[in-house]
Every structure is written in C-alpha cells, then in structure tokens.
Write a protein that holds these residues in place. Structure first.
Motif, PDB file in Angstrom:
ATOM      1  N   PHE A 153       0.882  -1.159   0.000  1.00  6.77           N
ATOM      2  CA  PHE A 153       0.000   0.000   0.000  1.00  6.77           C
ATOM      3  C   PHE A 153       0.920   1.209   0.000  1.00  6.77           C
ATOM      4  N   GLY A 154       0.906   1.920  -1.102  1.00  2.00           N
ATOM      5  CA  GLY A 154       1.777   3.083  -1.184  1.00  2.00           C
ATOM      6  C   GLY A 154       1.238   4.147  -2.115  1.00  2.00           C
ATOM      7  N   HIS A 155       1.576   5.395  -1.792  1.00  2.00           N
ATOM      8  CA  HIS A 155       1.295   6.520  -2.686  1.00  2.00           C
ATOM      9  C   HIS A 155       2.348   7.585  -2.428  1.00  2.00           C
ATOM     10  N   GLY A 156       2.139   8.765  -2.990  1.00  2.00           N
ATOM     11  CA  GLY A 156       3.153   9.813  -2.905  1.00  2.00           C
ATOM     12  C   GLY A 156       3.257  10.520  -1.568  1.00  2.00           C
ATOM     13  N   GLY A 157       2.334  10.204  -0.642  1.00  2.00           N
ATOM     14  CA  GLY A 157       2.428  10.801   0.686  1.00  2.00           C
ATOM     15  C   GLY A 157       1.222  11.637   1.040  1.00  2.00           C
ATOM     16  N   PRO A 158       1.014  11.873   2.336  1.00  2.00           N
ATOM     17  CA  PRO A 158      -0.182  12.582   2.795  1.00  2.00           C
ATOM     18  C   PRO A 158      -0.217  14.058   2.446  1.00  2.00           C
ATOM     19  N   GLU A 159       0.929  14.618   2.046  1.00  2.00           N
ATOM     20  CA  GLU A 159       0.907  16.059   1.734  1.00  2.00           C
ATOM     21  C   GLU A 159      -0.013  16.376   0.558  1.00  2.00           C
ATOM     22  N   GLY A 160      -0.246  15.371  -0.295  1.00  2.00           N
ATOM     23  CA  GLY A 160      -1.156  15.580  -1.422  1.00  2.00           C
ATOM     24  C   GLY A 160      -2.609  15.401  -1.029  1.00  2.00           C
ATOM     25  N   TRP A 161      -2.831  14.962   0.202  1.00  2.00           N
ATOM     26  CA  TRP A 161      -4.180  14.560   0.634  1.00  2.00           C
ATOM     27  C   TRP A 161      -4.625  15.324   1.872  1.00  2.00           C
ATOM     28  N   GLY A 179       4.317   6.750  10.939  1.00  2.00           N
ATOM     29  CA  GLY A 179       4.053   7.331   9.624  1.00  2.00           C
ATOM     30  C   GLY A 179       3.298   6.404   8.695  1.00  2.00           C
ATOM     31  N   ALA A 180       3.969   6.000   7.613  1.00  2.00           N
ATOM     32  CA  ALA A 180       3.320   5.166   6.588  1.00  2.00           C
ATOM     33  C   ALA A 180       2.786   3.859   7.171  1.00  2.00           C
ATOM     34  N   MET A 181       3.470   3.326   8.185  1.00  2.00           N
ATOM     35  CA  MET A 181       2.995   2.072   8.790  1.00  2.00           C
ATOM     36  C   MET A 181       1.661   2.257   9.502  1.00  2.00           C
ATOM     37  N   GLY A 182       1.439   3.447  10.047  1.00  2.00           N
ATOM     38  CA  GLY A 182       0.168   3.707  10.723  1.00  2.00           C
ATOM     39  C   GLY A 182      -0.906   4.153   9.747  1.00  2.00           C
ATOM     40  N   ASP A 183      -0.489   4.892   8.738  1.00  2.00           N
ATOM     41  CA  ASP A 183      -1.415   5.421   7.744  1.00  2.00           C
ATOM     42  C   ASP A 183      -1.887   4.313   6.799  1.00  2.00           C
ATOM     43  N   LEU A 184      -0.935   3.524   6.315  1.00  2.00           N
ATOM     44  CA  LEU A 184      -1.234   2.535   5.280  1.00  2.00           C
ATOM     45  C   LEU A 184      -1.004   1.092   5.729  1.00  2.00           C
ATOM     46  N   GLY A 185       0.080   0.876   6.477  1.00  2.00           N
ATOM     47  CA  GLY A 185       0.447  -0.487   6.860  1.00  2.00           C
ATOM     48  C   GLY A 185      -0.615  -1.183   7.688  1.00  2.00           C
ATOM     49  N   VAL A 186      -1.256  -0.433   8.592  1.00  2.00           N
ATOM     50  CA  VAL A 186      -2.252  -1.044   9.474  1.00  2.00           C
ATOM     51  C   VAL A 186      -3.495  -1.458   8.682  1.00  2.00           C
ATOM     52  N   HIS A 187      -3.765  -0.779   7.573  1.00  2.00           N
ATOM     53  CA  HIS A 187      -4.848  -1.208   6.673  1.00  2.00           C
ATOM     54  C   HIS A 187      -4.558  -2.610   6.155  1.00  2.00           C
ATOM     55  N   THR A 220       8.706   4.658   4.640  1.00  2.00           N
ATOM     56  CA  THR A 220       8.862   3.449   3.834  1.00  2.00           C
ATOM     57  C   THR A 220       9.133   2.278   4.768  1.00  2.00           C
ATOM     58  N   ALA A 221       8.299   1.260   4.689  1.00  2.00           N
ATOM     59  CA  ALA A 221       8.482   0.099   5.557  1.00  2.00           C
ATOM     60  C   ALA A 221       8.254  -1.177   4.766  1.00  2.00           C
ATOM     61  N   VAL A 222       9.093  -2.165   5.027  1.00  2.00           N
ATOM     62  CA  VAL A 222       8.903  -3.485   4.425  1.00  2.00           C
ATOM     63  C   VAL A 222       8.947  -4.508   5.555  1.00  2.00           C
ATOM     64  N   CYS A 223       7.914  -5.337   5.617  1.00  2.00           N
ATOM     65  CA  CYS A 223       7.798  -6.316   6.704  1.00  2.00           C
ATOM     66  C   CYS A 223       7.678  -7.726   6.134  1.00  2.00           C
ATOM     67  N   VAL A 224       8.218  -8.675   6.863  1.00  2.00           N
ATOM     68  CA  VAL A 224       8.000 -10.086   6.564  1.00  2.00           C
ATOM     69  C   VAL A 224       7.128 -10.618   7.692  1.00  2.00           C
ATOM     70  N   LEU A 225       6.031 -11.261   7.330  1.00  2.00           N
ATOM     71  CA  LEU A 225       5.055 -11.699   8.320  1.00  2.00           C
ATOM     72  C   LEU A 225       4.839 -13.201   8.254  1.00  2.00           C
ATOM     73  N   ALA A 237       4.608  -0.735   3.053  1.00  2.00           N
ATOM     74  CA  ALA A 237       3.776   0.461   3.245  1.00  2.00           C
ATOM     75  C   ALA A 237       4.667   1.658   2.973  1.00  2.00           C
ATOM     76  N   SER A 238       4.227   2.541   2.083  1.00  2.00           N
ATOM     77  CA  SER A 238       5.145   3.613   1.714  1.00  2.00           C
ATOM     78  C   SER A 238       4.473   4.888   1.251  1.00  2.00           C
ATOM     79  N   TRP A 239       5.142   6.001   1.571  1.00  2.00           N
ATOM     80  CA  TRP A 239       4.758   7.307   1.027  1.00  2.00           C
ATOM     81  C   TRP A 239       5.733   7.720  -0.065  1.00  2.00           C
TER      82      TRP A 239
END
Length: 341
Positions: A153-161, A179-187, A220-225, A237-239
């Motif tokens: 889940f990634g986009h250019g960042g919350p500044e555009g939104w 940041g991105a992990m809370g905004d997008l990663g938790v989704h 920017t976060a990359v997780c192995v689950l 999860a990334s901005w």
C-alpha cells in the motif's frame, strides 16, 4: 425509521472525503454537530452542513442529542476521544490506527464494554469487493493450501491529501506516532488477517524514513510476516510511490495465484495451476485520486450495527490485533530481531 444523530470530531481530509459524504448520503443519519480545534475549519464545515460547530470535543460530548461520533483526528487523540465518547454514552466509529499502544487499545475496548456502546474501527479494506471475494475463495478451500502473499500500500504521501499539506500532523511523531505504517500499513495488516482468516505470530521489519525530508516518522516500511499455520509473506507500506497509488495484494496458493487490485480493470484475477485464468470485474477500490470516492461501506456498516444492534465487523478487539502487528514491526525494526506477537 428512527434517525441516528451523528457528530464528527475532526474536520480534516478523512472526514471531508470519507465520513461526511457517507453520513450525508445515509437516509437514517442526521449530522447534528462537527468539531475541530481549528475554529475556522469547524465553522466552515458546520456552515456547509447547517449544523452546530464545536471547538472542544469534551463540550460536544455533553450534548445529549448525539447518538454516535466519528473520530477523525490525528492518531494520538484517537484513544482519549473515543474513550471519552464511549463514557459519555455515544457509539464510536474511530479512524485507524485505533491507538498508539496496546494499553490504549485495551482501554478503548474496556470503555466500550462498560458503556454497552458500539466501537468500530474504520478499516475500509475489508469492504472492498475484491477482498471479500478473496476471503471466500480461501475459506471455501478452492485454492488449496495457502503458501505465501505479497501486499503493498503506497502513494506519494499525505501532503497531497491532508488539509495541511506539507505541514500535516502526519509527519509529526508526537501527533502521528507512526508514519506510513500507521497510515497505510495497518490497513494491510487488517486486510491480510481478514483474507487469510489467521493471526500473525511473528514479524521482521525494516522501517525507514528515506523520502520525506524533515519528517520524524517512517515513510517506507517493508515487513516479513508469518501466520500461525506458517503462511509467510511481505507487506510494504510507503509514502514514496511517486506516480500511481499501489494497493495490491497477491496470494500464492497450492492451486492458483490470486491477484487483487493489481489490474486496472479486473479487481480479481485467479491464475489456476492448470493454466485457466478467471477474471472478476467487481468495481475498483477507493483511492485518494479524484473520482475514487465511492462509498467505502464503513459508515453503512457502522450505522447498521447501531440500528440492528449487531456487533460491528471491525470491533475494538479486531482493531487491536491489526495494530499489534504494526507495533511488532516497529519493535523488530528497532531491535533488528524477529518480533513475536
């Protein structure tokens, strides 16, 4: 048909683009009040809707007319406001991530139990048709054993939104917590738990700030689950995805590969082992790009859980389990070790 009287706390982008329009379009809802600490913003929203404006949520919660509230504030206020609202006898729809710690999440769950009111966390990915289809395919056993997955889940960042652009609370650790992990990663942790029908037990993660200058949260976060039955996969999860938003998930199973939201037209593509390919056009996922603001299903479900006295699909407990995966990812990134959940 009785009307549910709703107030919205926080008049930023998420309330403007998601909660407000969905409440306005719901025939069983009457919006009666809005609240924001930025007085200008609260006034403007209230005037547009012809409702009362508040600048202090505690004052709003003393209004006996209000049945339910949406909490659309910066992350660090989710728990305190939700708890206060539940204690005041209001049903609560809270944005994600529900809290900034497991303790806070537990306090929210306890407050909901004590008050007997509904607490729902706004994880809208569960309501996306392609994701519901994937859950059915897995549950029915049609795909056989599930081996692995890859989700982003990634986009250019919350500044555009965000209403505050580059000055947004999203970039400030004391308000956003992550940041991105809370905004997008938790989704995505919520979505994967939902689709796979399993809990995650271990996480390894790299959580970095590489794209956003001046931000003190991850972008920017990359997780192995790993799940309880041993399904392993990755979540990004990334901005820092600068052109098109990516919201795709791929499931690798014994009998097929399933691609979700990976193709602009077919929201589900099942590529069977025997060479057969089945495509489903189920209607797209919500994006932040223009025209993507179809109903998320979240508000409809929340209101139905109140009017029909049903347990919401995403309870506080569910929200907490999805949050815990993110907290474990942060811990893993800090300790450089695999973290058990």
């Amino acid at each position: 048909m009785s009307q549910i009287k709703v107030a919205i706390i926080g008049c930023g982008s998420i309330s403007k683009h998601r909660h407000l329009p969905e409440y306005v379009n719901h025939e069983q809802v009457e919006i009666v009040a809005v609240c924001d600490i930025v007085e200008e913003r609260a006034k403007e929203t209230a005037e547009t809707l012809g409702v009362e404006a508040y600048y202090d949520y505690e004052q709003l919660l003393t209004n006996p007319e209000i049945d339910a509230v949406s909490v659309c504030t910066p992350n660090y206020l989710h728990a305190p406001i939700s708890i206060a609202a539940l204690k005041a006898g209001k049903h609560v729809l809270c944005e994600k991530p529900m809290a900034t710690s497991k303790e806070e999440a537990e306090q929210m769950i306890a407050a909901a139990k004590m008050s007997g009111k509904k607490l729902m966390i706004a994880h809208n990915q569960r309501f996306v048709p392609s994701h519901q289809k994937a859950r059915q395919l897995i549950e029915s056993g049609e795909l056989g054993k599930i081996y692995s997955f890859r989700s982003a889940f990634g986009h250019g960042g919350p500044e555009g939104w965000s209403v505050d652009g580059k000055d947004s609370w999203f970039f400030k650790k004391e308000q956003a917590f992550i940041g991105a992990m809370g905004d997008l990663g938790v989704h995505k942790t919520d979505l994967l738990r939902y689709i796979l029908g399993e809990e995650f037990v271990e996480v390894g993660a790299f959580v970095e700030t590489s794209a956003k200058e001046g931000a003190d949260v991850d972008d920017t976060a990359v997780c192995v689950l790993k799940t309880e039955s041993g399904i392993v996969g990755t979540l990004a999860a990334s901005w820092s995805y600068v052109s098109k938003e990516d919201n795709s998930t791929i499931i690798y199973a014994e009998k097929a590969i399933v691609r979700l939201e990976d193709d602009p037209v077919n929201s589900v593509i099942v590529q069977y082992k025997n060479g057969e390919v089945v495509k489903y056009e189920l209607g797209g996922i919500q994006t932040n790009e223009s025209g993507g603001q179809s109903s998320s299903g979240v508000v409809n479900h929340f209101i139905r859980s109140i009017t029909e006295d049903l347990e919401p699909a995403i309870t506080g407990e569910e929200g907490m389990k999805s949050l815990q995966v993110v907290l474990a990812a942060l811990a893993s990134s800090e300790t450089k070790q695999i973290t058990k959940i």
